[in-house]
Scaffold this active site. Sequence first.
Site, short mmCIF file in Angstrom:
data_model
loop_
_atom_site.label_atom_id
_atom_site.label_comp_id
_atom_site.label_asym_id
_atom_site.label_seq_id
_atom_site.Cartn_x
_atom_site.Cartn_y
_atom_site.Cartn_z
N SER A 595 23.55 66.60 -50.97
CA SER A 595 24.64 65.66 -51.20
C SER A 595 25.23 65.16 -49.88
CB SER A 595 25.69 66.34 -52.06
OG SER A 595 26.58 65.40 -52.57
N ASP A 681 22.05 60.50 -61.74
CA ASP A 681 23.07 60.89 -60.78
C ASP A 681 24.18 59.85 -60.74
OD1 ASP A 681 24.55 61.73 -58.60
OD2 ASP A 681 22.79 62.39 -57.48
N HIS A 727 23.58 65.16 -60.68
CA HIS A 727 23.92 65.58 -59.33
C HIS A 727 24.22 67.07 -59.22
CE1 HIS A 727 25.09 64.49 -55.24
NE2 HIS A 727 26.03 65.39 -55.35
#
Length: 764
Positions: A595, A681, A727
Site C-alpha cells: 500500500s 481495490d 485492498h
Amino acid sequence: MKVRTSCVGLQNLLQRLSFSVRYYSKHNHLQTICLYSKIKPKKCQILDWSGSTCTQRTVPPGSIVPWRFFSCKQEGTKIPSKRKQNTSIITSELSYKNLLKSEQENWNYISARYKAMTKRIKEKLEQLHKYTFSSGSPRIRFGENVYFEENGCIFLSKADDDEGNVDILFSTEDLGFSDAFIQRIRISPDQIYMAISLKSENSEEATCVIMKLGHSPVVEKVIPNVFSFEWATNDVLYYTSQKNLKCQNVFMTTFTNQKHTKLVYTEQDASFGVFLFFFKIIPYRFFVDIYCTKDRRFLTINSNSKTTSEVWLVDCRHPFQLPALVQARTQGVIYHIEHRNDELYILTTYGEPAEYKLMKAPVASGGMENWQLVYALEEKTKLVDLEMFSDHCIMFLKNAGHLYLSVICFVSHSVQSIKLPTWACEFELESHPEHTTSTCYFQLTSPVHPPKRFAYSFKENNLIEQAVQEVPIITNCHTTRLLAKSKDETLVPITVFHNMNSKELHRKPLLVHVYGAYGIDLNMSFKEEKLMLIEEGWILAYCHVRGGGELGLSWHKDGCQHNKLKGLHDLKACITLLHELGFSQPKYTALAAASAGGVLAGALCNADPELIRAMVLQAPFVDVLNTMMKTHLPLTIEEQEEWGNPLADEKCMKYIKSYCPYQNIKTQCYPSVFITAYENDQRIPLTGVLRYVQKLRKAALDHASRTSKKGNWIPNIILDIQANGSHCESSWEDSLNEVARHLAFLNKELEEVCHLQQHMKSCK
C-alpha cells in the site's frame, strides 16, 4: 474438548489513533485454521431479517494495519460537450479493459515458471501452520463466561472449565455467510444480545448481525453497511453507517417491546469539505466512530481527522438523551475519552510536547481549560494501547524497539514500568468488558514468534506467562536492534532477525520491509512465511523509517507532507548499514512493501536501484501526484494531511513530483519487480498501478536494449491482478496463494544470481 451445540474483533481505545477508516491487514498472518473445523453446530433459527438483504461480508482475524485510503472509483473528465464526454469515457474504458486483459494474459503465461516452487512453498506453509496454531484467538472475558472466535464460529466457555466444554453461539456458514470473516464482537451488558460485524473480501462495508442468545440463539436483526457499534444499555445499540469509505452518521436501534431505529448524530462540520458540482459529492476530512467507556457509563461519538478531533458523550443511563459535546474541535489537538469515578480521563496531544498525555477533568466541566495532567509519555515513546480499570490504568508502550507496560495506580498515585520479553515486537490486548477485574490479559508476538498469552495481576503486582502448548519448532532465531544514521544525522531503528546457526551472513538472502506513512508501525505480528524464511537461512530486516509511528507522533510528523523525502533517506541509510555490517549484499537483497509503503519502495527503486535485486509490492501506492490531483476520490481531501494539497500549493506539487514513483521512472537498470493488485481495490486506483507497470517495463527494456552488448540482464516486471480480494481482505486460501507466489518469485530471482555466478566461475 467437549462441544455442546446450542473474536475477535476487539476494539481497544486506541484503535482510532489513525483517524480514518480502520481495516484489518489481509496478510497480518496466514489466517487461523478452525480448531473445530469438523464440528457441525445446530443451525440458528432466523426470526427477522428486518427487510435487509443479507449480503456476505468478510474480514480475517488479525491486527489492524490501515493501508492506503483511496477509492478505486472510475475517473471522469470535465468536458463541455456531453457527447464528447461520453465518447471519452467509452474510449478510456475500452483502453483500460484491453490493458487489463493484456496484463492478465501476460501473468497467465509467466506464472508457469513459478508453479513448482509455489506449490512447494504452499505445502511448507500449511505444515507450519498446523504447528504454530497453539495459543488460539483473543478472548472476551465476561465474568465466568469466556467468548472467543475461530474461523467463522463464535464459542462460549467457562473460565474455570478445565475439560474444554464449549457452546457454539454463531456460525457464518450456517447463516449463509460461508466466505465471511468475523471482524468485531460486542456483548450486551446482561449477555442477552450479541452484535457481530462480518466482512467479505470483495467489500469495504460490513454487515452487523444481532443475535439473541440463549439455549437456541436466534438472529434478531441484520444491519448492512455498518462500521462501528456499541451497546449503550442491555437493549439499545448505537452504530455508525459507512458509505463510499466514509462514516458521518450515528444511529440508535432498540430491542425493547417497541423496536425502532433513529438517526442521533450527523457530522455537520463542512468547513474542510469541498462541494464538487460536477461529481455531486462532498468530501470530508472527518470520520465518525463510536466507543463505550470501560465502566460503561458513557458512549463516546468520535469525529476524527488525522490532526484534530472532537467527542460527544451519550450517558448510558439515559441513552435517549441528546449527545453532549466535551470539547469543540481545535486544530492540532487530538483527544479521546475514558471515564472513572465521575471524572473524564482524556488521552490527548494537547500541550507541549505534541505527544500523547493522560489528563483528567470533571464530567460536569470537561472543557480543555479544566484538563489536568495525570501522566506524560517519555520522548520518542509510542503509545500502542490503553486499558482503563476501576483502580488502575495500563498503557502499552514501545520505546527504542522494546515493549513495556506503564501501570498507573489511581489509589496510591504511583506508576510502575514493566519491561516485556526482548523478543516481543507486537501487543494484542484481549477484551475485558468488566472494569473491576483484577487481571489484564494480552498476547505478545513477533514476525517469527507465535502469539503467547500473558497476564498482569493488579493484586500480585506481577506479570504471568500463561501456560500454553509448546510449539514443536526450534527456530534458533536471533533478534538484533540497530540504528542507522540518516542523511540529516537522525538515528533510524532497524529490527533484524536471522538464524543463529547461519554462517557467512553476507552471502545470505535479505528481505527488507518498509512502510513509513500515516503514523502506523510496520506490521510485526507473527507470520508463518517469516518463520519459514528464517529456517531456510534468510535474514529479515524491518526499517522503522520516519512517517511511521514507531517513535511517537513526532516521528510521523517528521515524515509526512513536505518531509516525505526523509523517509526515503532513512530507508537508504538502513539498507546501506545492513550491507556494511555484513547482513547480505545488494545482489542478494529484496525489498517488500504494501500500500502506502509502495511510495518509499518505488522511490528507492528510482533513486538507488543498485541497492536491491528484487522488489515485491502488494496493492502499492505508486502514482501519488495523479491521485492527489483527483478530488472526486472520496478520501483525497482527508489524505491531504498526509501528502499535502498539490492543487492549492505549487510547491507541494513540485515536492510530490520529486519523489512520486510513477513520475520519476527513468531509463536505467531496475531490479525485478512483482506487484499484486486487486480489481476490487477501492483505495488504490488500479489505473495508476497499470500505468506504473507499463512505464517501468518500458524503461527497463529501453535500458537493456541500449546496453545489450554489455551483457546486462533484463529485469522481470510482473503484475498479478487478482479478480478476488480487495485492498485489505482475502480468504485464507487466497492469502496463502499470494504469499507463496511472492516467495517463489524472490527465490527465483536470487536463484538466478547464484546460477549466474556459478556460470561465470565455470567460464573462467
